[in-house]
Design a protein around this motif. Structure first.
Motif, mmCIF file in Angstrom:
data_model
loop_
_atom_site.group_PDB
_atom_site.id
_atom_site.type_symbol
_atom_site.label_atom_id
_atom_site.label_comp_id
_atom_site.label_asym_id
_atom_site.label_seq_id
_atom_site.Cartn_x
_atom_site.Cartn_y
_atom_site.Cartn_z
ATOM 1 N N UNK A 18 0.753 99.908 59.035
ATOM 2 C CA UNK A 18 0.571 101.337 59.278
ATOM 3 C C UNK A 18 -0.853 101.626 59.753
ATOM 4 N N UNK A 19 -1.830 101.018 59.101
ATOM 5 C CA UNK A 19 -3.225 101.220 59.494
ATOM 6 C C UNK A 19 -3.466 100.722 60.911
ATOM 7 N N UNK A 20 -2.874 99.591 61.254
ATOM 8 C CA UNK A 20 -3.074 99.019 62.584
ATOM 9 C C UNK A 20 -2.487 99.920 63.666
ATOM 10 N N UNK A 21 -1.373 100.567 63.377
ATOM 11 C CA UNK A 21 -0.715 101.411 64.377
ATOM 12 C C UNK A 21 -1.413 102.765 64.513
ATOM 13 N N UNK A 22 -1.706 103.411 63.385
ATOM 14 C CA UNK A 22 -2.181 104.799 63.427
ATOM 15 C C UNK A 22 -3.671 104.971 63.127
ATOM 16 N N UNK A 23 -4.259 104.026 62.426
ATOM 17 C CA UNK A 23 -5.619 104.218 61.944
ATOM 18 C C UNK A 23 -6.668 104.322 63.023
ATOM 19 N N UNK A 24 -6.536 103.536 64.085
ATOM 20 C CA UNK A 24 -7.568 103.506 65.116
ATOM 21 C C UNK A 24 -7.709 104.843 65.836
ATOM 22 N N UNK A 25 -6.602 105.522 66.052
ATOM 23 C CA UNK A 25 -6.667 106.776 66.795
ATOM 24 C C UNK A 25 -6.871 108.004 65.937
ATOM 25 N N UNK A 26 -6.812 107.858 64.598
ATOM 26 C CA UNK A 26 -6.899 109.012 63.706
ATOM 27 C C UNK A 26 -8.345 109.424 63.474
ATOM 28 N N UNK A 27 -8.539 110.701 63.175
ATOM 29 C CA UNK A 27 -9.857 111.225 62.852
ATOM 30 C C UNK A 27 -10.133 111.183 61.359
ATOM 31 N N UNK A 28 -9.089 111.192 60.563
ATOM 32 C CA UNK A 28 -9.219 111.056 59.117
ATOM 33 C C UNK A 28 -8.077 110.200 58.604
ATOM 34 N N UNK A 29 -8.362 109.407 57.575
ATOM 35 C CA UNK A 29 -7.341 108.599 56.915
ATOM 36 C C UNK A 29 -7.484 108.817 55.415
ATOM 37 N N UNK A 30 -6.394 109.212 54.774
ATOM 38 C CA UNK A 30 -6.431 109.563 53.360
ATOM 39 C C UNK A 30 -5.343 108.786 52.635
ATOM 40 N N UNK A 31 -5.687 108.079 51.577
ATOM 41 C CA UNK A 31 -4.731 107.324 50.795
ATOM 42 C C UNK A 31 -4.277 108.140 49.590
ATOM 43 N N UNK A 32 -2.974 108.209 49.386
ATOM 44 C CA UNK A 32 -2.400 108.943 48.255
ATOM 45 C C UNK A 32 -1.273 108.102 47.667
ATOM 46 N N UNK A 33 -0.760 108.541 46.519
ATOM 47 C CA UNK A 33 0.421 107.921 45.929
ATOM 48 C C UNK A 33 1.592 108.879 46.073
ATOM 49 N N UNK A 34 2.731 108.332 46.409
ATOM 50 C CA UNK A 34 3.942 109.130 46.611
ATOM 51 C C UNK A 34 5.052 108.516 45.771
ATOM 52 N N UNK A 35 5.797 109.365 45.069
ATOM 53 C CA UNK A 35 6.876 108.852 44.232
ATOM 54 C C UNK A 35 8.081 108.504 45.090
ATOM 55 N N UNK A 36 8.586 107.285 44.919
ATOM 56 C CA UNK A 36 9.800 106.857 45.618
ATOM 57 C C UNK A 36 11.008 107.406 44.876
ATOM 58 N N UNK A 37 11.777 108.285 45.552
ATOM 59 C CA UNK A 37 12.908 108.957 44.896
ATOM 60 C C UNK A 37 14.213 108.204 45.064
ATOM 61 N N UNK A 38 14.303 107.298 46.048
ATOM 62 C CA UNK A 38 15.562 106.607 46.320
ATOM 63 C C UNK A 38 15.330 105.105 46.314
ATOM 64 N N UNK A 39 15.971 104.417 45.398
ATOM 65 C CA UNK A 39 15.900 102.966 45.326
ATOM 66 C C UNK A 39 17.111 102.508 44.546
ATOM 67 N N UNK A 40 17.707 101.401 44.948
ATOM 68 C CA UNK A 40 18.868 100.865 44.234
ATOM 69 C C UNK A 40 18.526 100.617 42.766
ATOM 70 N N UNK A 41 17.305 100.153 42.509
ATOM 71 C CA UNK A 41 16.830 99.895 41.160
ATOM 72 C C UNK A 41 16.022 101.093 40.678
ATOM 73 N N UNK A 42 16.541 101.817 39.676
ATOM 74 C CA UNK A 42 15.860 103.003 39.187
ATOM 75 C C UNK A 42 14.458 102.716 38.679
ATOM 76 N N UNK A 43 14.212 101.504 38.188
ATOM 77 C CA UNK A 43 12.896 101.158 37.669
ATOM 78 C C UNK A 43 11.846 101.077 38.768
ATOM 79 N N UNK A 44 12.282 101.021 40.034
ATOM 80 C CA UNK A 44 11.351 100.906 41.155
ATOM 81 C C UNK A 44 11.116 102.230 41.863
#
Length: 292
Positions: A245-271
């Motif tokens: 993702x960084x290789x594709x979008x990072x070079x052309x972006x003016x800002x890059x911000x890292x966050x955590x996002x909850x995964x709502x859909x996964x076959x394994x509920x623990x993941x």
């Protein structure tokens, strides 16, 4: 329009509540995305990967009343949005009819046969969304919905969320085109939520439209964002937090911000816990340098 169609949006209904479950939905991330959009300087809001529309609903809820263009290449999805925009009560009644027939046999009977009539097709879409396995909307290379039955659980519809979405959609332009056909420039504020680049060989959820959304499309999107920003647009894009993702979008972006996002859909509920997400900002008055 009937009196039912003119029903007021409930005042206690959050505008950020999506009316259906979308894989990768951004309701939880919307409070982080909103301040990055620079809506105070926007004359037009554009979202070319609409999906469940959580950020659009948050934009309306934040008070942005200007022109909006909402787009997604998934034509059946956009037909459902069109039906909700114009006929919310009809969509609710169509869903109830489908849900009232629910069984494993009925599900597989109707799964590959979308109705031709707009309102019925939206009810069909919602029925499949709420009764398929994990609520995952996915099509195969032929454009056929192919998610298995979810096991007969009872799923209700948040009718107030449908009405709220219909109200938010007043005067909004809806399209079903490739993002590259969407024109943006000075005054445009854009949010892009394309299918994420996979963090592993088994983690990709790109099959929402026939043909998926591959590496060439991601690179094309990165160029589209940079070129749009150079014409005066402000673009906020979310993607996976990995090196691809960084290789594709990072070079052309003016800002890059890292966050955590909850995964709502996964076959394994623990993941279904937090996953690394990266937000890229292209252009705009508040983009100072290229911060990392």
């Amino acid at each position: 329009m009937t009196p039912l169609e003119q029903r007021m949006i409930p005042q206690d209904q959050p505008m950020t509540k999506p009316w259906f479950k979308a894989a990768g939905g951004k309701r939880a991330l919307a409070p982080t995305i909103l301040p990055l959009l620079g809506l105070e300087n926007a004359t037009r809001y554009v979202e070319p990967f609409l999906g469940g529309g959580a950020v659009f609903l948050a934009v309306r809820g934040a008070g942005f009343a200007g022109p909006c263009l909402l787009d997604d290449k998934n034509a059946i999805l956009m037909d459902a949005w069109r039906a909700v925009q114009a006929y919310p009560n009809g969509v609710i009644e169509a869903f109830k009819w489908y849900a009232g027939q629910d069984s494993r046999e009925f599900y597989y009977e109707v799964r590959q046969d979308p109705p031709s009539q707009l309102i019925q097709r939206a009810g069909w879409f919602l029925y499949l969304n709420k009764h398929c396995f994990n609520g995952l909307y996915r099509v195969n290379s032929r454009g056929t919905f192919n998610v298995p039955y979810g096991g007969g659980r009872v799923e209700s519809l948040n009718e107030d969320a449908v009405w709220a979405a219909s109200g938010a959609l007043g005067g909004v332009a809806l399209a079903s085109a490739d993002f590259g056909e969407v024109e943006i420039g000075l005054g445009s504020t854009v949010y892009c939520d394309p299918p994420y680049l996979p963090v592993s060989r088994t983690a990709s959820f790109t099959a929402y439209t026939p043909g998926g959304f591959g590496a060439a499309d991601q690179l094309r999107l990165a160029r589209w964002c940079r070129e749009g920003a150079d014409r005066g647009a402000r673009i906020v894009l979310s993607n996976a937090g990995g090196p691809d993702s960084q290789a594709v979008f990072g070079e052309g972006a003016d800002q890059v911000i890292d966050v955590e996002e909850r995964r709502a859909i996964n076959r394994d509920g623990a993941k279904r816990g937090p996953v690394a997400t990266r937000i890229y900002v292209f252009g705009g008055a508040s983009a100072v340098g290229r911060s990392r």
